[in-house]
Scaffold this active site. Sequence first.
Site, mmCIF file in Angstrom:
data_model
loop_
_atom_site.group_PDB
_atom_site.id
_atom_site.type_symbol
_atom_site.label_atom_id
_atom_site.label_comp_id
_atom_site.label_asym_id
_atom_site.label_seq_id
_atom_site.Cartn_x
_atom_site.Cartn_y
_atom_site.Cartn_z
ATOM 1 N N GLN A 97 0.812 -1.215 0.000
ATOM 2 C CA GLN A 97 0.000 0.000 0.000
ATOM 3 C C GLN A 97 0.842 1.261 0.000
ATOM 4 O O GLN A 97 2.043 1.239 0.280
ATOM 5 C CB GLN A 97 -0.915 0.007 1.224
ATOM 6 N N HIS A 99 0.050 5.832 0.651
ATOM 7 C CA HIS A 99 -0.893 6.852 1.088
ATOM 8 C C HIS A 99 -0.682 8.118 0.270
ATOM 9 O O HIS A 99 0.435 8.416 -0.162
ATOM 10 C CB HIS A 99 -0.713 7.137 2.574
ATOM 11 N N GLU A 134 3.260 8.750 8.166
ATOM 12 C CA GLU A 134 3.203 7.942 9.381
ATOM 13 C C GLU A 134 4.595 7.532 9.838
ATOM 14 O O GLU A 134 5.530 7.425 9.043
ATOM 15 C CB GLU A 134 2.342 6.707 9.173
ATOM 16 N N HIS A 264 4.763 0.380 0.616
ATOM 17 C CA HIS A 264 5.267 -0.390 1.750
ATOM 18 C C HIS A 264 4.278 -1.477 2.148
ATOM 19 O O HIS A 264 3.110 -1.464 1.768
ATOM 20 C CB HIS A 264 5.515 0.519 2.965
ATOM 21 N N ARG A 283 -4.117 0.489 -2.332
ATOM 22 C CA ARG A 283 -3.503 -0.836 -2.256
ATOM 23 C C ARG A 283 -2.929 -1.250 -3.602
ATOM 24 O O ARG A 283 -3.450 -0.895 -4.647
ATOM 25 C CB ARG A 283 -4.518 -1.863 -1.762
#
Length: 408
Positions: A97, A99, A134, A264, A283
């Site tokens: 996936q 982001h 993140e 990642h 994804r």
Amino acid sequence: MELLRGAIRTYAWGSRTAIADFTGRAVPAAHPEAELWLGAHPADPAWVRTPEGERTLLDLVKSDPEGQLGAAVRARFGDALPFLVKILAADEPLSLQAHPSAEQAVEGYAREDRMGVPLNSPERNYRDRSHKPEILVALQPFEALAGFRPAAQTVKLLRAFAVSELDHYVNLLSDQSDADGLRALFTTWITLPQPDLDVLVPAVLEGAIEYVRSDATEFVAVARTVLELGERYPGDAGVLAALLLNRVHLEPGEAIYLPGGNLHTYLHGVGVEVMANSDNVLRGGLTPKHVDVPELLRVLDFTPATEQDLHPAVQQDGFERCYLTPAAEFAVSVLHLDGDDLGHAVDAPCRHDGPQILVCADGAVTVLGKAGEVHLERGGAAWVAADDGPIRLIADQRATLFRATVGI
């Protein structure tokens, strides 16, 4: 300042033991527990234990944004908590996936709204308007694939597998600049027709088997990971994509930072994850869930990075270890209380004027603020409103406390 009860999310890749043990509940859990959400995301807010009873952190922030978030945080991010804390426990690999960036999230959310895609639809890519940088800090040894490896190293890996079916793809990667070559190769693999994947993936797995059987060691961790993924997801293009990514191992306390666009997957382990308050995921494979290849290609950053590039810089301030990232929405640190800091109240080294979420990872600690105190043991969490800081800490034994707050 109040105790915080997280919202548990159950996914097939989660653990029946890790989160239950961490929070002091019966082991094994009835279902695989993958994430413990400690935040105010509308999809699953945590619960705050107030004198009047439990209420969601989302409701608490909405009822008093000035007192809970502080004027400075409201000026920057509005009336919403800008970060989300999770305890993540992976017994099996997550989906491959990435982001979106901030701009991509805003544009993608608006576009899917115009198209009439419901927010709860499995076909929806953008469930909010936020990007999702993140950081993950390992609580136990942690394994991941993250970031496109420099092309020269990947060429070396593919040649080491000695698979003739890969020769064409090696040339595709080596004949262009790193980013262009990685984009071309990933795009080719992710869009291969299934009959072609059914030939190429088994050939790669055979090459990985022969490599593991040989005396070579440089890429043995990658080879074993590819074999594991190939067994779980036969004929999946994500197995090939795994060949392009850095294989990362984290010891407890080590971290990786993943900005938008970073491809990642987390393979195995338990960690504290802090991110912008978003649930946007694109994804790319290793999952039965919705995979939108064109949209994934729109958000991916193919700039290569070494494994070392993924680790954030660390700054020590007294007994606080701070992980330095460019994220505006969050700042993350670990406070280790030991030796001379035990047995009496000590000031937390860095003063934070905004809200804080604290998670006790080891030992026990009492947290004191302007309006009260809470006692945390391993697995316990607390919400510290902006108007309740700064905090002081008391521990009678060695203790470790994670702290998440708003970035500077």
